[in-house]
Enzyme design. Structure first.
Site, PDB file in Angstrom:
ATOM      1  N   PHE A 141     -29.928 -34.079   0.571  1.00 36.98           N
ATOM      2  CA  PHE A 141     -28.924 -35.013  -0.015  1.00 36.98           C
ATOM      3  C   PHE A 141     -30.017 -35.604  -0.410  1.00 36.98           C
ATOM      4  O   PHE A 141     -30.851 -36.320   0.629  1.00 36.98           O
ATOM      5  CB  PHE A 141     -28.728 -35.609   1.224  1.00 36.98           C
ATOM      6  CG  PHE A 141     -27.383 -36.599   0.778  1.00 36.98           C
ATOM      7  CD1 PHE A 141     -26.453 -35.786   0.319  1.00 36.98           C
ATOM      8  CD2 PHE A 141     -27.498 -38.117   0.724  1.00 36.98           C
ATOM      9  CE1 PHE A 141     -25.650 -37.594  -0.446  1.00 36.98           C
ATOM     10  CE2 PHE A 141     -27.480 -38.903   0.372  1.00 36.98           C
ATOM     11  CZ  PHE A 141     -25.967 -38.601  -0.375  1.00 36.98           C
ATOM     12  N   ASP A 226     -39.540 -37.413   0.243  1.00 35.88           N
ATOM     13  CA  ASP A 226     -37.823 -38.426   0.180  1.00 35.88           C
ATOM     14  C   ASP A 226     -37.612 -38.550   1.474  1.00 35.88           C
ATOM     15  O   ASP A 226     -37.315 -37.771   2.621  1.00 35.88           O
ATOM     16  CB  ASP A 226     -37.152 -37.102  -0.101  1.00 35.88           C
ATOM     17  CG  ASP A 226     -35.977 -38.628  -0.501  1.00 35.88           C
ATOM     18  OD1 ASP A 226     -35.809 -39.248   0.328  1.00 35.88           O
ATOM     19  OD2 ASP A 226     -34.378 -38.026  -1.147  1.00 35.88           O
ATOM     20  N   LYS A 255     -33.766 -47.819   1.109  1.00 37.37           N
ATOM     21  CA  LYS A 255     -33.369 -48.727   1.978  1.00 37.37           C
ATOM     22  C   LYS A 255     -33.449 -49.047   3.158  1.00 37.37           C
ATOM     23  O   LYS A 255     -33.097 -50.832   2.807  1.00 37.37           O
ATOM     24  CB  LYS A 255     -32.471 -47.373   3.212  1.00 37.37           C
ATOM     25  CG  LYS A 255     -31.976 -46.111   2.460  1.00 37.37           C
ATOM     26  CD  LYS A 255     -31.185 -44.661   3.460  1.00 37.37           C
ATOM     27  CE  LYS A 255     -30.098 -44.302   3.062  1.00 37.37           C
ATOM     28  NZ  LYS A 255     -29.012 -44.446   2.045  1.00 37.37           N
TER      29      LYS A 255
END
Length: 401
Positions: A141, A226, A255
């Site tokens: 993801f 990531d 984030k």
């Protein structure tokens, strides 16, 4: 209808149904706790998918944002501003890198990394034009843009959004042999999550990340990590890659970099990689804006103390010990994760992940499901041990039925 029911009905009527939120309407929040529109308090055990590592309403971050709001919030990259250089310098230092390319969202950082790897491949590695390939892992993801879902294996994320962007090879997560076999002279990068979050907090086999590092270095391929969910303290280290002593060529951050206050993301790498860009080849109006830089600088300063990484490590050990006592019994099939991050596979006969999340919500604990009967637990790193234990007690009660 109650205030909660009114708010939910209005949202259902006037917003696209691309999310299926739990039926709670948050009005205020502080630390690890959120309060709904009717005054009910809930323990946040999701932390905005790790965007809120430092908790809700963190005073250091709010004060930094408020001070910057009164000065300047946006210049665009058409001009310099007085927070930009410090932000890039401090973030590069935190990562042990040289250069930063700031964006806004995690998906933008991933898109930027793909563009960077391709440009590096053509200009530096000498890959023929239009032939660059990026290797990714199944069950990944990395976001929901058209290019990113082109290399997703999740039907929900991918179906009905074609035609898809070419240039990606998908191999099983954790399988170094498959990765080696997929590499060609035209491979420019390997893009992986050090821990796969959306897939259920999947931790790769020991030695996998180190193996990826060795393989990519051997084949002159960029290793892009990531760390948008796994980075910035979540796993008990600044970066999840550190658990195997690995430094990738490129970090992708987001984030928690914005402290739950503003969206901030970044691609962080060496001058040899990010130096391929020339003016006009990539950009973002809001990327690296003064407000974002001010908040992110405070985040970096907080991480530099090591306090939050230590909290995540210590409380994470406790979390996994307690969850481990449940695994293998009649209610929990498996527990995975690192630090204050766990994926918990519930026995399907007890309910779906959504149903378990709803039952926990009724007991004033907020988590979120992922695939099947798996729930994710990722509280803010500022959570107190007593609050964490109370949340785990509620999970035990739900599992007892």
């Amino acid at each position: 209808m109650s205030t909660t029911e009114d708010a939910i009905a209005s949202a259902e009527a006037h917003s696209a149904h691309n999310y299926h939120p739990l039926p709670v309407v948050v009005a205020t929040a502080d630390g690890a706790w959120m309060t709904d529109v009717e005054g009910r308090r809930y323990l946040d055990m999701l932390a905005g998918y790790s965007a809120l590592n430092f908790g809700h309403n963190n005073r250091r971050l709010i004060d930094a944002a408020r001070a910057q709001l009164e000065r300047v919030t946006l210049t665009s990259r058409a001009f310099h501003h007085d927070r930009f250089a410090d932000f890039c310098t401090r973030l590069a230092e935190l990562c042990g890198m040289e250069m930063v390319l700031p964006m806004n969202t995690g998906a933008e950082a991933v898109e930027t990394a793909v563009k960077t790897a391709r440009k590096w491949g053509y200009r530096v590695k000498g890959v023929p034009d239009g032939m660059a390939k990026v290797i990714v892992a199944a069950d990944n993801f990395h976001g929901r843009t058209t290019t990113v879902i082109s290399f997703s294996t999740d039907p929900e994320a991918r179906a009905d959004f074609g035609p898809y962007t070419p240039g990606f090879e998908i191999v099983p997560y954790g399988d170094l042999t498959a990765m080696r076999e997929a590499m060609t002279e035209n491979t420019v990068a390997v893009l992986i999550e050090p821990i796969q979050g959306e897939a259920g907090v999947l931790v790769p086999p020991p030695g996998y990340l180190a193996g990826v590092r060795e393989l990519t270095r051997e084949r002159n391929v960029l290793f892009i990590a990531d760390e948008i969910q796994s980075g910035l303290g979540r796993t008990g280290k600044t970066f999840a890659c550190e658990h195997e002593g690995v430094v990738p060529d490129v970090y992708l951050l987001g984030k928690a970099l914005g402290g739950g206050v503003v969206p901030v993301s970044a691609v962080v790498s060496s001058a040899a990689v990010l130096g391929v860009y020339r003016p006009g080849e990539h950009g973002s109006t809001f990327g690296g804006n003064p407000l974002a830089c001010a908040v992110a600088l405070e985040v970096i300063a907080m991480l530099n103390t090591g306090e939050y990484q230590q909290r995540a490590a210590e409380l994470g050990d406790h979390l996994h010990h307690e969850l481990g006592l449940l695994a293998g019994g009649d209610s929990v099939r498996a527990v995975r994760g690192r630090g204050l991050w766990a994926g918990v596979d519930i026995e399907p006969e007890l309910g779906t992940g959504r149903e378990i999340s709803e039952r926990l919500m009724e007991r004033r604990v907020l988590v979120k499901d992922t695939h099947g009967s798996t729930i994710r637990i990722a509280p803010p790193l500022v959570i107190g041990k007593e609050d964490l234990d109370w949340g785990l007690d509620q999970l035990r009660e739900v599992l007892r039925g």
